[in-house]
Design a protein around this motif. Structure first.
Motif, PDB file in Angstrom:
ATOM      1  N   LYS A  90       0.816  -1.134   0.028  1.00 54.45           N
ATOM      2  CA  LYS A  90      -0.001   0.019  -0.133  1.00 54.45           C
ATOM      3  C   LYS A  90       0.994   1.265  -0.196  1.00 54.45           C
ATOM      4  CE  LYS A  90      -3.879   1.684   2.501  1.00 54.45           C
ATOM      5  NZ  LYS A  90      -4.966   1.781   3.530  1.00 54.45           N
ATOM      6  N   LYS A  91       1.836   1.178   0.744  1.00 49.63           N
ATOM      7  CA  LYS A  91       2.813   2.136   0.702  1.00 49.63           C
ATOM      8  C   LYS A  91       3.445   2.438  -0.434  1.00 49.63           C
ATOM      9  CE  LYS A  91       6.953   3.751   3.374  1.00 49.63           C
ATOM     10  NZ  LYS A  91       7.902   3.546   4.349  1.00 49.63           N
ATOM     11  N   ALA A  92       3.944   1.534  -1.062  1.00 52.31           N
ATOM     12  CA  ALA A  92       4.548   1.671  -2.375  1.00 52.31           C
ATOM     13  C   ALA A  92       3.633   2.024  -3.576  1.00 52.31           C
ATOM     14  CB  ALA A  92       4.880   0.201  -2.772  1.00 52.31           C
ATOM     15  N   ALA A  93       2.206   1.494  -3.240  1.00 48.19           N
ATOM     16  CA  ALA A  93       1.251   1.960  -4.203  1.00 48.19           C
ATOM     17  C   ALA A  93       0.954   3.488  -3.977  1.00 48.19           C
ATOM     18  CB  ALA A  93       0.112   1.318  -4.077  1.00 48.19           C
ATOM     19  N   GLN A  94       0.776   3.912  -2.845  1.00 48.48           N
ATOM     20  CA  GLN A  94       0.684   5.416  -2.380  1.00 48.48           C
ATOM     21  C   GLN A  94       1.716   6.413  -3.265  1.00 48.48           C
ATOM     22  OE1 GLN A  94      -2.205   5.775  -0.905  1.00 48.48           O
ATOM     23  NE2 GLN A  94      -2.141   7.924  -0.647  1.00 48.48           N
ATOM     24  N   LYS A  95       2.608   6.085  -3.231  1.00 46.82           N
ATOM     25  CA  LYS A  95       3.904   6.682  -3.904  1.00 46.82           C
ATOM     26  C   LYS A  95       3.689   6.821  -5.153  1.00 46.82           C
ATOM     27  CE  LYS A  95       7.898   5.766  -0.690  1.00 46.82           C
ATOM     28  NZ  LYS A  95       8.852   5.061  -0.753  1.00 46.82           N
ATOM     29  N   GLU A  96       2.842   5.963  -5.861  1.00 48.42           N
ATOM     30  CA  GLU A  96       2.554   6.039  -7.218  1.00 48.42           C
ATOM     31  C   GLU A  96       1.273   6.918  -7.492  1.00 48.42           C
ATOM     32  OE1 GLU A  96       4.077   4.832 -10.413  1.00 48.42           O
ATOM     33  OE2 GLU A  96       5.702   4.634  -8.893  1.00 48.42           O
ATOM     34  N   ILE A  97       0.517   6.589  -6.798  1.00 53.65           N
ATOM     35  CA  ILE A  97      -1.006   7.029  -6.803  1.00 53.65           C
ATOM     36  C   ILE A  97      -1.040   8.575  -6.355  1.00 53.65           C
ATOM     37  CG2 ILE A  97      -3.526   6.829  -5.967  1.00 53.65           C
ATOM     38  CD1 ILE A  97      -2.885   3.947  -6.065  1.00 53.65           C
ATOM     39  N   PRO A 103       0.921  11.275  -6.427  1.00 54.78           N
ATOM     40  CA  PRO A 103       1.260  12.298  -7.297  1.00 54.78           C
ATOM     41  C   PRO A 103      -0.033  12.362  -8.478  1.00 54.78           C
ATOM     42  CG  PRO A 103       3.220  11.107  -7.100  1.00 54.78           C
ATOM     43  CD  PRO A 103       2.043  10.297  -6.266  1.00 54.78           C
ATOM     44  N   THR A 104      -0.218  11.298  -9.027  1.00 51.85           N
ATOM     45  CA  THR A 104      -1.234  10.911  -9.867  1.00 51.85           C
ATOM     46  C   THR A 104      -2.801  11.681  -9.339  1.00 51.85           C
ATOM     47  OG1 THR A 104      -0.476   8.990 -10.882  1.00 51.85           O
ATOM     48  CG2 THR A 104      -2.673   9.664 -11.360  1.00 51.85           C
ATOM     49  N   ARG A 105      -2.874  11.392  -8.165  1.00 49.04           N
ATOM     50  CA  ARG A 105      -4.285  11.884  -7.515  1.00 49.04           C
ATOM     51  C   ARG A 105      -4.010  13.375  -7.325  1.00 49.04           C
ATOM     52  NH1 ARG A 105      -6.775   8.993  -2.606  1.00 49.04           N
ATOM     53  NH2 ARG A 105      -8.370  10.367  -2.832  1.00 49.04           N
ATOM     54  N   LEU A 106      -3.156  13.822  -6.929  1.00 49.27           N
ATOM     55  CA  LEU A 106      -2.630  15.369  -6.992  1.00 49.27           C
ATOM     56  C   LEU A 106      -2.863  16.133  -8.090  1.00 49.27           C
ATOM     57  CD1 LEU A 106       0.165  15.567  -4.238  1.00 49.27           C
ATOM     58  CD2 LEU A 106      -2.140  16.266  -3.901  1.00 49.27           C
ATOM     59  N   ARG A 107      -2.355  15.634  -9.041  1.00 45.08           N
ATOM     60  CA  ARG A 107      -2.361  16.103 -10.417  1.00 45.08           C
ATOM     61  C   ARG A 107      -4.222  16.077 -10.966  1.00 45.08           C
ATOM     62  NH1 ARG A 107       1.995  13.458 -11.474  1.00 45.08           N
ATOM     63  NH2 ARG A 107       1.209  11.627 -12.526  1.00 45.08           N
ATOM     64  N   ALA A 108      -4.795  15.149 -10.538  1.00 48.57           N
ATOM     65  CA  ALA A 108      -6.183  15.036 -10.708  1.00 48.57           C
ATOM     66  C   ALA A 108      -6.968  16.240  -9.966  1.00 48.57           C
ATOM     67  CB  ALA A 108      -6.815  13.834 -10.310  1.00 48.57           C
ATOM     68  N   VAL A 150     -12.305   9.459 -11.270  1.00 52.57           N
ATOM     69  CA  VAL A 150     -11.848   8.185 -10.677  1.00 52.57           C
ATOM     70  C   VAL A 150     -10.939   8.463  -9.441  1.00 52.57           C
ATOM     71  CG1 VAL A 150     -12.033   6.929 -12.451  1.00 52.57           C
ATOM     72  CG2 VAL A 150      -9.848   7.780 -12.045  1.00 52.57           C
ATOM     73  N   TYR A 151     -10.381   9.884  -9.426  1.00 52.27           N
ATOM     74  CA  TYR A 151      -9.539  10.163  -8.173  1.00 52.27           C
ATOM     75  C   TYR A 151     -10.195  10.904  -6.996  1.00 52.27           C
ATOM     76  CZ  TYR A 151      -6.176   8.531 -11.710  1.00 52.27           C
ATOM     77  OH  TYR A 151      -5.341   7.848 -12.648  1.00 52.27           O
ATOM     78  N   VAL A 152     -11.264  11.065  -7.181  1.00 59.17           N
ATOM     79  CA  VAL A 152     -11.849  11.931  -6.103  1.00 59.17           C
ATOM     80  C   VAL A 152     -12.852  11.435  -5.670  1.00 59.17           C
ATOM     81  CG1 VAL A 152     -11.132  14.162  -7.013  1.00 59.17           C
ATOM     82  CG2 VAL A 152     -13.462  13.119  -7.602  1.00 59.17           C
ATOM     83  N   LYS A 156     -10.284  20.961  -2.423  1.00 62.95           N
ATOM     84  CA  LYS A 156      -9.005  21.180  -1.470  1.00 62.95           C
ATOM     85  C   LYS A 156      -9.095  20.631  -0.147  1.00 62.95           C
ATOM     86  CE  LYS A 156      -8.674  26.205  -2.934  1.00 62.95           C
ATOM     87  NZ  LYS A 156      -8.970  27.646  -2.233  1.00 62.95           N
ATOM     88  N   GLU A 157     -10.223  20.421   0.473  1.00 60.28           N
ATOM     89  CA  GLU A 157     -10.218  19.779   1.859  1.00 60.28           C
ATOM     90  C   GLU A 157      -9.573  18.093   1.644  1.00 60.28           C
ATOM     91  OE1 GLU A 157     -13.006  18.743   5.556  1.00 60.28           O
ATOM     92  OE2 GLU A 157     -13.190  20.792   4.471  1.00 60.28           O
ATOM     93  N   GLU A 158     -10.456  17.736   0.525  1.00 59.08           N
ATOM     94  CA  GLU A 158      -9.958  16.116   0.336  1.00 59.08           C
ATOM     95  C   GLU A 158      -8.418  15.979   0.019  1.00 59.08           C
ATOM     96  OE1 GLU A 158     -11.555  13.168  -3.036  1.00 59.08           O
ATOM     97  OE2 GLU A 158     -13.070  13.713  -1.652  1.00 59.08           O
ATOM     98  N   ALA A 159      -8.045  17.037  -0.757  1.00 56.03           N
ATOM     99  CA  ALA A 159      -6.689  17.018  -1.486  1.00 56.03           C
ATOM    100  C   ALA A 159      -5.642  17.033  -0.183  1.00 56.03           C
ATOM    101  CB  ALA A 159      -6.403  18.117  -2.562  1.00 56.03           C
ATOM    102  N   ARG A 160      -6.092  17.952   0.700  1.00 55.47           N
ATOM    103  CA  ARG A 160      -5.041  18.234   1.971  1.00 55.47           C
ATOM    104  C   ARG A 160      -5.075  16.854   2.664  1.00 55.47           C
ATOM    105  NH1 ARG A 160      -8.604  22.965   2.949  1.00 55.47           N
ATOM    106  NH2 ARG A 160      -7.319  24.629   1.941  1.00 55.47           N
ATOM    107  N   GLY A 161      -6.048  15.928   2.686  1.00 58.82           N
ATOM    108  CA  GLY A 161      -6.140  14.678   3.440  1.00 58.82           C
ATOM    109  C   GLY A 161      -4.994  13.857   2.725  1.00 58.82           C
ATOM    110  N   LEU A 162      -4.459  13.980   1.567  1.00 55.63           N
ATOM    111  CA  LEU A 162      -3.616  13.438   1.101  1.00 55.63           C
ATOM    112  C   LEU A 162      -2.088  13.728   1.469  1.00 55.63           C
ATOM    113  CD1 LEU A 162      -4.257  13.045  -2.553  1.00 55.63           C
ATOM    114  CD2 LEU A 162      -4.551  11.281  -1.011  1.00 55.63           C
ATOM    115  N   LEU A 163      -2.032  14.851   2.065  1.00 56.42           N
ATOM    116  CA  LEU A 163      -0.601  15.319   2.338  1.00 56.42           C
ATOM    117  C   LEU A 163      -0.319  15.065   3.649  1.00 56.42           C
ATOM    118  CD1 LEU A 163      -1.006  18.801   0.520  1.00 56.42           C
ATOM    119  CD2 LEU A 163      -0.184  16.793  -0.532  1.00 56.42           C
TER     120      LEU A 163
END
Length: 188
Positions: free
Chosen positions: A47-54, A56-61, A120-122, A181-188
């Motif tokens: 999951k940690k490895a996948a998160q590293k991939e996902i 940045p993609t989610r942030l771009r979305a 698909v990312y939100v 923005k609130e949802e994106a902050r949850g990724l950081l």
């Protein structure tokens, strides 16, 4: 006598069997917990490895969807249309209200269609707010065009669009952008 001998043999067998069963059960419990912990650790690592991939993609979305919301506000729509017209050697003054309305709605639809895959990312809640913002801006553009007096031109329409939307309080775009923005902050 044979019963006493039989009971004595059974007691001797039980002396070895019961501790063996207890040791076997203990080993099984320890091994089960060990394997379960290892499996959880392996899943966490995956999951940690996948998160590293996902991530940045989610942030771009999230960035693209924020840009979509910014681009589909009346002021941005009018400015973009004005720039396109200027590049074509024309201006807003040459457009009818109906033609401007069509162009604004077409721009909203194109912007939305171009970014539709980002859903698909939100979360479903954020996506519903983005769809709500799209639907409400379409209705707003149409309503404002219908409400203008017949002698109005595209410049009047542009001013009414921008002023009315800005003075409308918390706009659907702002509500969707805040949720995004609130949802994106949850990724950081």
């Amino acid at each position: 006598m044979s019963r006493i001998l039989y009971a004595h043999i059974m007691i001797e067998i039980l002396k070895f069997t019961i501790p063996s069963l207890i040791v076997l059960l203990s080993v099984w419990i320890v091994m089960h917990k060990l394997f379960k912990n290892e499996e959880q650790k392996r899943l966490w690592e995956l999951k940690k490895a996948a998160q590293k991939e996902i991530s940045p993609t989610r942030l771009r979305a999230y960035e693209r969807l924020a840009l979509l919301l910014e681009r589909t506000q009346p002021e941005a729509l009018v400015m973009a249309l004005s720039e396109r017209l200027e590049q074509a050697g024309s201006s807003l003054a040459t457009l009818s209200i109906q033609k401007m309305q069509q162009e604004l709605l077409r721009t909203v639809r194109m912007e939305f269609d171009h970014n539709m895959s980002q859903q698909v990312y939100v979360s479903d809640e954020v996506w519903a707010k983005i769809i709500g913002a799209r639907d409400q801006i379409g209705a707003f553009i149409t309503t404002m065009a219908v409400q203008l007096p017949k002698e109005s031109n595209a410049m009047d329409y542009a001013k009414v669009l921008m002023t009315a939307y800005r003075n409308n309080g918390d706009t659907p775009h702002q509500l969707a952008l805040d949720a995004l923005k609130e949802e994106a902050r949850g990724l950081l």
